[in-house]
Write an enzyme that holds these catalytic residues in place. Sequence first.
Site, short mmCIF file in Angstrom:
data_model
loop_
_atom_site.label_atom_id
_atom_site.label_comp_id
_atom_site.label_asym_id
_atom_site.label_seq_id
_atom_site.Cartn_x
_atom_site.Cartn_y
_atom_site.Cartn_z
N ASP A 54 25.84 -74.91 4.42
CA ASP A 54 25.97 -76.33 4.82
C ASP A 54 25.61 -76.38 6.31
O ASP A 54 25.33 -75.46 7.12
CB ASP A 54 27.67 -76.70 4.54
N ASP A 93 25.28 -87.01 1.71
CA ASP A 93 25.81 -86.96 0.29
C ASP A 93 25.65 -88.01 -0.64
O ASP A 93 25.89 -89.16 -0.20
CB ASP A 93 27.48 -86.63 0.71
C1 GAL Z 1 29.07 -81.75 3.18
C2 GAL Z 1 28.28 -81.27 1.74
C3 GAL Z 1 28.89 -81.55 0.55
C4 GAL Z 1 30.05 -80.79 0.53
C5 GAL Z 1 30.88 -81.00 1.79
C6 GAL Z 1 32.08 -79.91 1.79
O1 GAL Z 1 28.44 -81.36 4.31
O2 GAL Z 1 26.92 -82.39 2.24
O3 GAL Z 1 28.00 -81.31 -0.50
O4 GAL Z 1 29.54 -79.28 0.38
O5 GAL Z 1 30.19 -80.91 2.85
O6 GAL Z 1 32.80 -80.16 3.05
#
Ligand code: GAL
Length: 423
Positions: free
Chosen positions: A180, A235
């Site tokens: 991430d 997301d």
């Molecule tokens: C976001 C990511 C999500 C999930 C989330 C967890 O940045 O895009 O898919 O992994 O963090 O905190």
Amino acid sequence: MSDSRSLLLVSLSLLAIYPAIAGIVPPVLDNGQRSASSLNPFDTSNYGKLQLDNGLARTPQMGWNSWNFLACNINETVIKETADALISTGLADLGYIYVNIDDCWSSLLRNSKGQLVPDPKTFPSGIKALADYIHGKGLKLGIYSDAGSFTCQVRPGSLYHENDDAELFAYWGVDYLKYDNCYNLGIKPQKRYPPMRDALNSTGRTIFYSICEWGEDDPALWAGKVGNSWRTTDDINDSWASMTTIADLNDKWASYAGPGGWNDPDMLEVGNGGMTYLEYRSHFSIWALMKAPLLIGCDIRNMTAETFEILSNKEVIAVNQDPLGVQGRKVSSAEETGCSQVWAGPLSGGRLVVNLWNRCSNSVTVGAKWEVLGLDTSTSVSVRDLWKHENMAEKVAGALESQVDPHDCKMYILTPTTSHSSI
Ligand code: GAL
């Protein structure tokens, strides 16, 4: 094989199956979203050229991920039960083999040796034991970390700990890393993501590398040499508006996908309750056509028959997993309303996948003319409906047309039966 040679072979095989690419019938993009000088809808010039060659992701990855349904409410029992359900429902046999733990698996602090530590309350047996359990079922385990100082849920990140963390993941038996982008200290992703690729490679364990930098720095342009897939957008959430917006954003990068590296428009929301049956069917149809990772994001221990029917549609999955690996894309859209859209792409064996998608709330007729699909006007095709599981007609010529319900997406495979080429 050298890049240029493999590109030549791909180009030749695409020319054989898809005359539009040869320019015989130039495909028309009339959705007004891109100028003629930007991306050609059937441009395959980047196909297979950039991809990380670690032997993985020859077709898009399939599996399950904890985030969309559980967020931080994860523990080893839920993960094991999900693995059990992948087997008992038959989803694993259809290709869903990765069981991916997302954020929140680790403790808030590293241990005295500087290592990541699974949260002792939620993962008391540790990740190695979990990996053994998952492997015992013939499945693969994925884990999550961050190319920054913390994960998005403020667990320790892996920036500047790449080698140690990769070694630990390999020691545990991890098969997949989602990486991430939070707390990234303003450092460009092109600098932060390659060190983890190199660290994973040097463990000697084959680990799928999923880049999650939300499409911020146009990853399609650089991430193919770094990871096996790269998120192209922010997301997803469990709504029609989010899903359709993301589909359109991901479409822009179609020419950069290919075996070894895929555009990732984020995980599936099918079965989470925020969309209707037809909307989820559209979501799954378009993700499959776009060669998106098929990562289930719902509670498969308790899914409805409708959810299972969508996720287990073998014919749709086969489109996603087609060995040609060319991302299908939007080839036409009703000019003013954008209601009737045609998405299409080439498949192996000279076939085409065609999705007729109604993006609005009235029933519409969606039609795909041969010139839009890049087919020679004299070609006849047989048509298979992938949601009805029926052969529709043997000799369709000129155009494919269908009445499509609001927010529904019909999905067909066209197989040429005659082609009276003038050549
Ligand atoms: C976001 C990511 C999500 C999930 C989330 C967890 O940045 O895009 O898919 O992994 O963090 O905190």
